[in-house]
Enzyme design. Structure first.
Site, short mmCIF file in Angstrom:
data_model
loop_
_atom_site.label_atom_id
_atom_site.label_comp_id
_atom_site.label_asym_id
_atom_site.label_seq_id
_atom_site.Cartn_x
_atom_site.Cartn_y
_atom_site.Cartn_z
N LYS A 76 0.85 -1.20 0.00
CA LYS A 76 0.00 0.00 0.00
C LYS A 76 0.88 1.24 0.00
CE LYS A 76 -3.91 1.98 2.63
NZ LYS A 76 -4.80 1.81 3.80
N SER A 151 -9.67 2.03 2.83
CA SER A 151 -8.78 2.74 1.94
C SER A 151 -7.77 1.85 1.21
CB SER A 151 -8.02 3.81 2.72
OG SER A 151 -7.20 3.21 3.69
N SER A 175 -9.83 -0.29 7.06
CA SER A 175 -9.25 -0.20 5.71
C SER A 175 -8.59 -1.45 5.16
CB SER A 175 -8.25 0.95 5.65
OG SER A 175 -8.95 2.15 5.51
N1 GLN Z 1 -12.92 4.33 6.19
C1 GLN Z 1 -12.33 4.77 7.40
C2 GLN Z 1 -11.95 6.22 7.28
O1 GLN Z 1 -12.22 6.78 6.29
C3 GLN Z 1 -11.16 3.90 7.76
C4 GLN Z 1 -9.92 4.27 7.07
C5 GLN Z 1 -8.76 3.38 7.44
O2 GLN Z 1 -8.92 2.37 8.10
N2 GLN Z 1 -7.58 3.83 7.05
O3 GLN Z 1 -11.38 6.79 8.16
#
Ligand code: GLN
Length: 490
Positions: A76, A151, A175
């Site tokens: 990532k 994400s 994410s």
């Molecule tokens: N979707 C969540 C957010 O927007 C989690 C993001 C993540 O785990 N990096 O914060």
């Protein structure tokens, strides 16, 4: 065996000399080219990856024992890997070359893995769809008009489409797990403190963990064992020794007590998803586990609490992108104020700015008690819910997402709709406990079958139990060798 091989089989084939690491890397680099329309990768460097692979072949020839010999891993793009840029999918870090490896990447490379490229994400990992990438939206290989989740959407799409046999993701509020669920892949969010965050670009420092995203549960266990352990460069890692999980993945669930939390099976969750996760529960029962209903009563508060804690921490962590310490510098700045505001206004995306504003608001004097401090108190109630449940059961089984993958653009203009999609994943990070997602079925629409992921949550340090239960669900409910044809992209 047909279809993509387990990681162990890839490493065995390289160690035995049946294939070289260069052969394996070439095969995946070619697939990445054919799948470019998915937008899963932000950086691929064929020459660099093949040079890494050739170095692995030389180490194998010297007789080095490499558990991940020649296994290509996609990383990532918020995790540093020397030789590649780290952009966090932000214009702010366009062209940024990290001078060191993240500890997780150092560990992968030491074990013989090869970095295949850097995967797409929501900018600074803020989002649930990978549409917040400043470069390109990523697509779901099961239906290319749909989002892959976020994400870590690029990592999930890459693994689902077999552009990579495995990937690293990061999970602050879901994410790793949410994109795994939406793409039919396996994702593990380890216990907070199990895996080093050194070289992971910080978002919410009390929540962030790095973890594996794979096609199979046994692969997740194998990577988790390589990634885990104390790191002197990350004071939040635990000194507790890591007990390998891979040898126990096949141990089954006989006698385990597994809880189904009422609050995770409510009406907000799609009925097909509930039914599919319930059938995963029956598979565990058939394998000798005992199912029980449990309650996690503070669950409705998980989203507001998460979005206060995560944005507050983000507002502080992202202060470093000021055009001086890190990131791009606005060319027309004339003084320090215009340097800060000019650089931040020009190079940070809309969602990132929204988070910084929200977090700064929650931490500001006069509001701190009403927002941040209160969120911390609710956070301990959410943790106490899990502590109480884990006195009755060994693990919890629940859905990961309220809906299957939605269409690109569907929620992008309504941030609250997007935040609500995290309703089933955020509490796990707030409590610091591990979570594993394993595909357990698909939706039944005629033209589009979309994957459904079962989520297993356990007490701190229970990754081995989660992986054992996950392997039972996988064996009963899923074919990990199936690769969606990802439309014209294939
Ligand atoms: N979707 C969540 C957010 O927007 C989690 C993001 C993540 O785990 N990096 O914060």
């Amino acid at each position: 065996m047909t279809g993509p091989l387990p990681l162990k089989a890839i490493a065995d084939s390289v160690r035995s000399g049946a294939r070289t690491s260069v052969d394996v890397a070439t095969e995946y680099l070619d697939r990445i080219e054919r799948g470019a329309a998915l937008g899963a990768f932000l950086a691929v460097d064929r020459a660099r990856t093949l040079a890494e692979a050739a170095a692995v072949d030389a180490r194998v020839a010297r007789g080095e024992a490499l558990p991940l010999a020649g296994v290509p891993v996609a990383v990532k793009d918020n995790i540093h890997a020397v030789g590649f840029t780290t952009t966090c999918a932000s214009r702010m870090l366009e062209g940024f070359r990290p001078p060191f490896d993240a500890t997780v990447v150092e560990k992968l490379r030491a074990a013989g893995a090869v970095v295949l490229g850097k995967t797409n994400l929501d900018e600074f990992a803020m989002g649930s769809s990978t549409e917040n990438s400043a470069y390109v939206a990523c697509r779901n290989p099961w239906a290319t008009d749909r989002i892959p989740g976020g994400s870590s959407g690029g990592s999930a799409a890459a693994v689902a489409a077999n552009l990579a046999p495995a990937a690293l993701g990061s999970d602050t509020g879901g994410s790793i797990r949410q994109p795994a669920a939406l793409t039919g892949t396996v994702g593990l969010k380890p216990t907070y403190g199990r895996v080093s965050r050194f070289g992971l670009v910080a978002f919410g420092s009390s929540l962030d963990q790095v973890g594996p995203m794979t096609r199979r549960v046994e692969d997740a266990a194998m990577l988790h064992d390589v990634l885990s352990g104390h790191d002197p460069k990350d004071a939040t890692t635990s000194a507790r020794p890591h007990a390998p999980t891979a040898p126990h993945v096949g141990d089954g669930v006989r006698g385990l007590r597994i809880g189904l939390p009422d609050e995770y099976f409510g009406d907000a969750v799609d009925s097909e998803i509930r039914a599919s996760v319930e059938s995963a529960g029956r598979a565990l029962e058939a394998a000798g586990a005992v199912l029980k209903r449990v309650s996690l009563p503070h669950t409705p508060h998980a989203i507001p609490t998460y979005y206060i804690v995560a944005t507050s921490e983000a507002s502080s962590n992202l202060a470093r992108y000021d055009g001086v310490h890190y990131g791009r510098r606005h060319p027309e700045a004339v003084d320090i104020a215009s340097l800060f505001t000019g650089s931040r206004s020009a190079y940070l995306g809309k969602e990132v700015k929204r988070r910084i504003l929200l977090g700064t608001w929650c931490l500001s004097s006069g509001f701190y008690d009403a927002f941040y401090d209160r969120a911390l108190r609710i956070r301990s109630l959410l943790k106490a819910d899990f502590d109480a449940a884990f006195r009755d059961v060994d693990l919890v089984l629940c859905p990961t997402t309220p809906t299957p993958a939605w269409r690109l653009g569907e929620k992008i203009s309504d941030p609250v709709q997007m935040y609500v999609a995290d309703i089933l994943t955020g509490a796990c990070n707030l409590a610091g406990i591990p979570g594993l997602v394993v595909p357990c079925g698909t939706t039944g629409q005629k033209d589009t079958r979309l994957p459904i992921g079962a989520q297993l949550l356990g007490p701190a340090w229970s990754e081995s139990l989660l992986l054992r239960a996950g392997a039972v669900i996988e064996a009963a409910c899923w074919d990990p060798s199936f690769v969606p044809s990802f439309g014209s992209a294939s």
